[in-house]
Design a protein around this motif. Sequence first.
Motif, mmCIF file in Angstrom:
data_model
loop_
_atom_site.group_PDB
_atom_site.id
_atom_site.type_symbol
_atom_site.label_atom_id
_atom_site.label_comp_id
_atom_site.label_asym_id
_atom_site.label_seq_id
_atom_site.Cartn_x
_atom_site.Cartn_y
_atom_site.Cartn_z
ATOM 1 N N GLU B 250 0.846 -1.192 0.000
ATOM 2 C CA GLU B 250 0.000 0.000 0.000
ATOM 3 C C GLU B 250 0.882 1.242 0.000
ATOM 4 O O GLU B 250 1.912 1.275 0.662
ATOM 5 C CB GLU B 250 -0.891 0.009 1.262
ATOM 6 N N ALA B 251 0.472 2.247 -0.734
ATOM 7 C CA ALA B 251 1.226 3.497 -0.704
ATOM 8 C C ALA B 251 1.074 4.108 0.680
ATOM 9 O O ALA B 251 -0.041 4.264 1.171
ATOM 10 C CB ALA B 251 0.687 4.449 -1.766
ATOM 11 N N LYS B 252 2.215 4.396 1.310
ATOM 12 C CA LYS B 252 2.148 4.872 2.691
ATOM 13 C C LYS B 252 1.965 6.387 2.759
ATOM 14 O O LYS B 252 0.993 6.896 3.280
ATOM 15 C CB LYS B 252 3.438 4.481 3.435
ATOM 16 N N GLY B 253 2.956 7.050 2.215
ATOM 17 C CA GLY B 253 2.930 8.511 2.311
ATOM 18 C C GLY B 253 1.841 9.068 1.433
ATOM 19 O O GLY B 253 1.455 8.483 0.432
ATOM 20 N N THR B 254 1.312 10.163 1.807
ATOM 21 C CA THR B 254 0.351 10.815 0.931
ATOM 22 C C THR B 254 0.782 12.244 0.686
ATOM 23 O O THR B 254 0.048 13.033 0.114
ATOM 24 C CB THR B 254 -1.044 10.806 1.563
ATOM 25 N N ASN B 451 10.095 -1.012 -5.705
ATOM 26 C CA ASN B 451 9.186 -1.149 -4.569
ATOM 27 C C ASN B 451 9.874 -0.801 -3.253
ATOM 28 O O ASN B 451 9.286 -0.189 -2.376
ATOM 29 C CB ASN B 451 8.643 -2.573 -4.512
ATOM 30 N N LYS B 452 11.135 -1.209 -3.173
ATOM 31 C CA LYS B 452 11.886 -0.922 -1.947
ATOM 32 C C LYS B 452 12.089 0.587 -1.801
ATOM 33 O O LYS B 452 11.966 1.142 -0.709
ATOM 34 C CB LYS B 452 13.230 -1.644 -1.990
ATOM 35 N N LEU B 473 2.313 -2.804 -10.926
ATOM 36 C CA LEU B 473 3.367 -2.222 -10.099
ATOM 37 C C LEU B 473 2.987 -0.872 -9.496
ATOM 38 O O LEU B 473 3.315 -0.590 -8.338
ATOM 39 C CB LEU B 473 4.640 -2.067 -10.956
ATOM 40 N N CYS B 474 2.291 -0.042 -10.265
ATOM 41 C CA CYS B 474 2.126 1.356 -9.859
ATOM 42 C C CYS B 474 0.945 1.542 -8.920
ATOM 43 O O CYS B 474 0.096 0.670 -8.764
ATOM 44 C CB CYS B 474 1.919 2.238 -11.078
ATOM 45 N N ASP B 475 0.931 2.735 -8.291
ATOM 46 C CA ASP B 475 -0.221 3.119 -7.490
ATOM 47 C C ASP B 475 -1.192 3.953 -8.316
ATOM 48 O O ASP B 475 -2.383 3.755 -8.285
ATOM 49 C CB ASP B 475 0.253 3.899 -6.265
ATOM 50 N N ILE B 488 -5.533 10.623 -15.388
ATOM 51 C CA ILE B 488 -4.827 9.923 -14.322
ATOM 52 C C ILE B 488 -5.759 8.850 -13.799
ATOM 53 O O ILE B 488 -6.921 9.120 -13.495
ATOM 54 C CB ILE B 488 -4.431 10.897 -13.188
ATOM 55 N N VAL B 489 -5.276 7.608 -13.725
ATOM 56 C CA VAL B 489 -6.139 6.523 -13.260
ATOM 57 C C VAL B 489 -5.523 5.841 -12.049
ATOM 58 O O VAL B 489 -4.308 5.908 -11.825
ATOM 59 C CB VAL B 489 -6.368 5.474 -14.377
ATOM 60 N N ASP B 490 -6.360 5.190 -11.278
ATOM 61 C CA ASP B 490 -5.906 4.395 -10.155
ATOM 62 C C ASP B 490 -5.497 3.023 -10.692
ATOM 63 O O ASP B 490 -6.311 2.327 -11.293
ATOM 64 C CB ASP B 490 -7.051 4.266 -9.141
ATOM 65 N N ALA B 491 -4.252 2.673 -10.482
ATOM 66 C CA ALA B 491 -3.735 1.451 -11.089
ATOM 67 C C ALA B 491 -4.440 0.209 -10.544
ATOM 68 O O ALA B 491 -4.489 -0.826 -11.201
ATOM 69 C CB ALA B 491 -2.231 1.341 -10.840
#
Lengths: 370, 512
Positions: B250-254, B451-452, B473-475, B488-491
């Motif tokens: 999950e993407a952490k930072g926003t 990812n890392k 792979l992407c967010d 822009i789309v949500d992957a």
Amino acid sequence: MSKPDTHHEPLIRITKNVGMPMWKAWLVRIAAVVIALVVCAGFIVILTRINPFEFYKVMIRGNFGTKRKIWSMLQNLAMMLCVALALTPAYKMRFWNIGAEGQVLMGAAATTFLMIHLGNSLNPWILIPLMAIVSMICSAVWAVIPAIFKAYFNTNETLFTLMMNYVATQFVAFLITFWEGQKGSNTVGIINGTTQGGWLPTIGGQKYLFNILIVFALTVFMYIYLKYSKHGYEISVVGESENTARYIGINVKKVIIRTVALSGAICGIAGLLLVAGSGHTISTETAGGRGFTAIMVSWLAKFNPLVMILTSFIVVFFERGASEIATAFGLNVKMADILTGIILFFIIGSEFFINYKVHFRSRHTEGGNK
Amino acid sequence: MDKKVSAIELKGISKKFGEKYANKNIDLTVYKGEILSILGENGSGKTTLMNMISGIYFPDAGKIFIDGKEVTIRSPKDAFDYKIGMIHQHFKLISVFSAAENIVLGIKKKGKYDLKKEIVKIQEICDKYGFIIDLNKKIYEMSVSEKQTVEIVKVLYRGADILILDEPTAVLTPQETQKLFHVMRLMKEDGKAIIIITHKLNEVMEISDRVSILRKGEYVGTVNTDETDMTALTAMMVGKKISLNIERSEAKGTEDVLFVENLSCVNREGVKVVDNFSFTAKAGEILGIAGIAGSGQKELLEAIAGLQKLEEGKIIYKNLKTGKEENLRNKTPLQIRNLGIRLSFVPEDRLGMGLVANMNITDNIMLRSYSRGKSLFLQRKEPKTLAEKIINDLEVVTPSTETPVRRLSGGNVQKVLVGREISSAPKVLMVAYPVRGLDINSSYLIYNLLNKQKENGASVIFVGEDLDVLIELCDRIIVMCAGKLSGIVDARTAKKEEIGLMMTGTGGKNNE
């Protein structure tokens, strides 16, 4: 469209040769020189009916016959090496400076100017460094003009530097009319022949030793500069790929101009040594074609300043040897050119056999097919 | 397809480069009216093998049979005479000529040269196989897909019965790929033998009848496509089982770190390649950029990296610790670095921009750091240690740190480049086509590295061509079309087809 009806391997195939060991590469080069000498011998016998061994003996004598000849050979070697060293940083950067001839002349002209006007009045301790600085600046400026155009407008440096040679030659010819010894003679003659004002010092009675030492120091400097300095690294990066250089933030324009200025400045030193260190005069022939021969010397050494000592020696040895032959056997001087040409052809050609492998169609596979 | 007639047969083909075998004792048969996939990792010798069939290289050993007769192919001309046509990865077309002129180029015919008559003939070929192309259009006006069509028509016009396609789909959109496959099927029905080289397993499954696998220059085997699956093929190709999943966290930072506002820039010819482009990139996410090759992705990244002059717009970098904002517009890469901004960039052209091909690994690692310090001389000790670490960590296959990078295989070159760029612990990491030409193992290694970086809180911007990978792979994915933002789309929810349409400018939500 007819189908080839045979199915033979091609007669000759060329493949790239990766990673030939050093010793083998040198063996090929030595073999090339030997073959060149044999072919030369053939030419000599056919054209002149003179024993080729006599020829080669004279050749060696021309270089090593007397002490004076050895020093003279070393002086020639040093001058050739000096101009080759000057070209090397520019070439490493893939800046094809073929204007060394003109750049040397500009340095020579600056040296002459100072020798004539200040040679008999200024203390040599001040005069000689001043001559060195001024001639370096003059040559550097001459070289930097095409470099600026290259850096900012991407003009072709090969044509530009080449044409600058002719301008320099004409400019020196023009200056000679002011400096000529006797009105109308069109030659400058020995400058300050009696006072030796502005002449470079003789060391231990050897008038060329100073030149040789300077060039030797330059060789070591250039080797270290290219291999271990940050500037040298930048030169390599810009030469290999300007895109990469920009990508990591090298100021490409600055590196081009700085490097070509260095290249020109060393040409200026060559000009200084030729006028103040050996000839003590100037003519439009002062550079003597070294600006062009040095291109080959630098390339043959693969831009390695230490190897350049060897390649300069080879070129100088054959040049001097060949002209000795011309005088000793009363032949046309062009004979010397023919021989030098043959020898260089083989030396340059040998690089092909180092980089590529040639396969001939082998008999047994053909037999196996049937 | 009941009676199989071999079109071309290879027996015991070997080719050495120096001491290394590029191909060792390879047997291969292609039948008329079939599509054969050649599958193999990078450096497994696929292209070398094809180059021997098309006359570019000559084999050291082995025999080639065409229609059952032994032949020798000495040159590309011989290959033409045997009706072999190769469509290279890099097109070999003259850009100022029209399609028809390119197609007829180089054919010697007696009598008067009559282009009009030839165009009729070419048109017949196009109609037969369903190619849609304007024969009078100049190459430089064409899209990649159109150029590829010209290449294929060219070899068909020359009467090729055996077609070799070297990674034909690498540059195509999903829709274009489908079109190409349609044409390939028609050619197959016409009895042509088709060899296709590709890395994409799903395409192998979709288009081919049989698959031949090479590994490290050796022939592993051939299987019928309908009797195998992707996992089995991978295992054959790599020699061991590997999992094909990208573990997306999950993407952490926003928090937004990079703001691109109304950015426009022109290329050397003065054409606007990025047009009023705006987006923000967040820390701790992978932001994908999708688009047909040449839609301005390169210029966009280069503009952010300080390599491309901006016509308009702003690029704001926000330091999350201090909250300080910097405008990067028209700053050089060096100025950006001197501001303390750790911005890394893995460019598309690895050897032409990211690295110096003739320099060794240590000297390449040093590129970013050599100028540090006041000394006039280079410091090679630290870069050497770093080079050794990268070689160790990323499993770079190389004889030593002193090996010129041009001697390394594509995957290893990329590992060196990516290794260097992430060694500075970047805050923003931009990568352009990082797995192009890489084998499966290396590709997944790169995905994991990205990812890392994301988990470390870097903002990763990923320009890719494989939509499956982008989606996995992407967010978020930005879709570009002709320099403009398509959307822009949500992957996690996006559909491949939807993105494909947005890439061609015929669909999309956020259209402005």
